[in-house]
Enzyme design. Sequence first.
Site, PDB file in Angstrom:
ATOM      1  N   GLU A 333       0.843  -1.196   0.000  1.00  0.00           N
ATOM      2  CA  GLU A 333       0.000   0.000   0.000  1.00  0.00           C
ATOM      3  C   GLU A 333       0.882   1.251   0.000  1.00  0.00           C
ATOM      4  O   GLU A 333       0.726   2.147  -0.829  1.00  0.00           O
ATOM      5  CB  GLU A 333      -0.900  -0.021   1.229  1.00  0.00           C
ATOM      6  CG  GLU A 333      -1.774   1.215   1.389  1.00  0.00           C
ATOM      7  CD  GLU A 333      -2.510   1.235   2.722  1.00  0.00           C
ATOM      8  OE1 GLU A 333      -3.447   2.046   2.849  1.00  0.00           O
ATOM      9  OE2 GLU A 333      -2.140   0.461   3.639  1.00  0.00           O
ATOM     10  N   HIS A 426     -28.286  -9.241 -36.037  1.00  0.00           N
ATOM     11  CA  HIS A 426     -27.157  -8.318 -36.006  1.00  0.00           C
ATOM     12  C   HIS A 426     -26.664  -8.049 -37.430  1.00  0.00           C
ATOM     13  O   HIS A 426     -26.458  -6.901 -37.830  1.00  0.00           O
ATOM     14  CB  HIS A 426     -26.001  -8.910 -35.192  1.00  0.00           C
ATOM     15  CG  HIS A 426     -26.144  -8.778 -33.712  1.00  0.00           C
ATOM     16  ND1 HIS A 426     -27.082  -9.447 -32.990  1.00  0.00           N
ATOM     17  CD2 HIS A 426     -25.423  -8.040 -32.806  1.00  0.00           C
ATOM     18  CE1 HIS A 426     -26.947  -9.165 -31.708  1.00  0.00           C
ATOM     19  NE2 HIS A 426     -25.946  -8.300 -31.575  1.00  0.00           N
TER      20      HIS A 426
END
Length: 441
Positions: A333, A426
């Site tokens: 961190e 489509h």
Amino acid sequence: MTVSTAIARLNAADPDFARHLDHLLSWESVSDDAVNQRVLDIIKAVRERGDAALVEFTQRFDGVQATSIDDLILDRERLELALTRITPVQRQALEKAAERVRIYHEWQKQDSWQYTEADGTVLGQKVTPLDRAGLYVPGGKASYPSSVLMNAIPAKVAGVAEVVMVVPTPRGEVNELVLAAACIAGVDRVFTVGGAQAVAALAYGTESVPQVDKIVGPGNIYVATAKRHVFGQVGIDMIAGPSEILVVCDGQTDPDWIAMDLFSQAEHDEDAQAILVSPDAAFLDRVAASIDKLLPTMERAQIIQKSVNGRGALIQVKDMQQAMDVANRIAPEHLELSVADPQAWLPHIRHAGAIFMGRHTSEALGDYCAGPNHVLPTSGTARFSSPLGVYDFQKRSSIIFCSEQGASELGQTASVLARGESLTAHARSAEYRILTQQKGN
């Protein structure tokens, strides 16, 4: 009371080093079944009974004698009053920190963009702020006004119209610094509720608490568990583990400085992690001596002791390159590069939430006022995630505007691919827009 440490000593040259390091880094933040079920019950109650459930849970869990939701709402005037109740020195510190955080995050703002292709087709991206963000802030004595600044200011810089803060006030205890920070950061509404019930209220909304689009901010295991469960209904920042720091030092920094840097994270809680990596074995010995010397002087000595003994380590490596390898393996961190030339080693760092460069840059400066955000990925998640920022409060929409010619050309490509996937509608949708001349080719 006597306090002492037995911090682990590891050597990267040992055959079992990788296994020992993995064991040291292991952290399970998964809730047990009892916590999980309790959180689910709370979320269900808030969804079904709204404000009434919030009042009931606040009475039960926080010991607040609220009779209605109105008792749990703080207006803007109350936030402004908090500014007058803190000391001038505190106000000045909050305002300076807020200014630096705001300036830094202004650099992160992203703008919409477009480009036009030769046939007139326009492609781009529209960047839009979230409508509303929810900020969870721990309450009572363990309150963090710095977290209010770090969470609310990026949202405001991003353009979020409304920031809603929830903060518990156990036994009615209000932290004026937290409310003052909310005022300075531009928080719009405050509800004095906490726990899983506050997360549920933000995620689903009640009669009084507005539904938000994203919930940010730290909390206990109940808060973290609730954030897991509401993710998908709303966005969340992250599920954070205990705070952690990794210091890489060449052996030339004052060992007292390094010991105190390790303490700065170890004092958060017993599960926090503080690790030092150095190629200088004698320096590790000096830091260990500094730890034992300074620990009895710390107000939170017992917490630091448990953290350092349980999850801390001094790691010897053969050289600075191996130190970089270990740092990337840990993906911390907070990473301090306490070395003579930190810029030279910066390209070697691939995984870290925040990088503090040079001997004079303590991690504590980043927690409060340097400017970059202190909400950072923990538990190795810096491998794939980033500090909280303006981008967390913006969303991006793709822009596709086809010219007649562009739709015709793209339609041919789309037709082939769609029919290859057996999605005839489509294909035909795209084919309708193919120009006659091209159809015949």
